[in-house]
Design an enzyme around this catalytic site. Structure first.
Site, short mmCIF file in Angstrom:
data_model
loop_
_atom_site.label_atom_id
_atom_site.label_comp_id
_atom_site.label_asym_id
_atom_site.label_seq_id
_atom_site.Cartn_x
_atom_site.Cartn_y
_atom_site.Cartn_z
CE LYS A 120 -1.83 1.70 3.66
NZ LYS A 120 -2.65 2.01 5.07
CG ASP A 138 -7.28 3.83 2.61
OD1 ASP A 138 -8.34 3.22 2.00
OD2 ASP A 138 -7.26 4.74 3.11
#
Length: 221
Positions: A120, A138
């Site tokens: 991420k 997320d």
């Protein structure tokens, strides 16, 4: 969600916010990298408060590495997991100096090899600092993708892969920011603000918060 509705969804989000970006404050790719590492399980607001103290004092790998773990901790002590993050940030800086000449690398493999950097974080840096059409999933994006029916998935990687497949290319560069902001301020976890949602009519969520729907976005005459 049908392709035509996906197109409508992103057209509306772009109309409302033509130039979305991260809410983390940064001026260089390195500052962004540090801010994103610090943001794990923390709010952007909290990270910005910390980096406003840190970056005027040290905002390069060399300067932060010189602080050492104990020297860095006071600047980030208001952020969750700051002890572990201090260790990771110092190790990250040392690795940038030793292996990359103090520069943030521009490939996923090199970014993910840095301490404290996962997929991420690498996606955020690649997208926001270097303009790559990546999708950093997320908790907000995971929720929005599943709740709306845009890109259902059992885990963040499934959602990421599905988003990369279904989001039209013209929207892909900014899609990650639109979806995060939508999840943060409208499609919230506990009580989504469905009455004021600009994509309410396209959303497949069966338990919409009741209320009068918002009018459609205004268009230029």
């Amino acid at each position: 969600m049908p392709a035509a509705d996906v197109e409508r969804m992103f057209a509306r989000l772009r109309e409302l916010n033509p130039h979305p970006t991260t809410e983390l404050e940064y001026r260089t790719p390195f500052e962004l990298l540090v801010a994103v590492v610090l943001s794990a399980q923390a709010t952007d607001v909290g990270v910005n408060k910390a980096t406003r103290r840190l970056f005027p004092v040290a905002n390069t790998p060399q300067a932060i590495a010189a602080l050492g773990v104990d020297g860095l901790k006071p600047y980030i002590a208001t952020i969750g997991l700051y002890n572990t993050k201090a260790v990771n940030v110092i190790a990250l800086c040392e690795q940038l100096i030793a292996r990359h000449g103090g520069e943030v690398p521009r490939t996923r493999e090199e970014l993910e090899a840095l301490p404290g950097v996962g997929r991420k974080t690498a996606n955020v840096v690649l997208n926001t600092a270097f303009g790559e059409p990546t999708m950093a999933v997320d908790t907000h994006i995971f929720r929005v993708a599943n709740r709306t029916g845009l890109a259902p998935g059992r885990n963040v990687r499934e959602v990421e892969d599905e988003l990369l497949r279904v989001v039209p290319r013209e929207y892909l560069q900014d899609a990650h920011h639109w979806l995060i902001l939508h999840g943060r301020y409208t499609c919230k976890a506990r009580v989504p603000d469905c009455p004021h949602c600009p994509i309410r009519d396209l959303c497949r969520y069966p338990d919409k918060t009741p209320g009068e729907p918002a009018p459609p976005p205004l268009r230029d005459a």
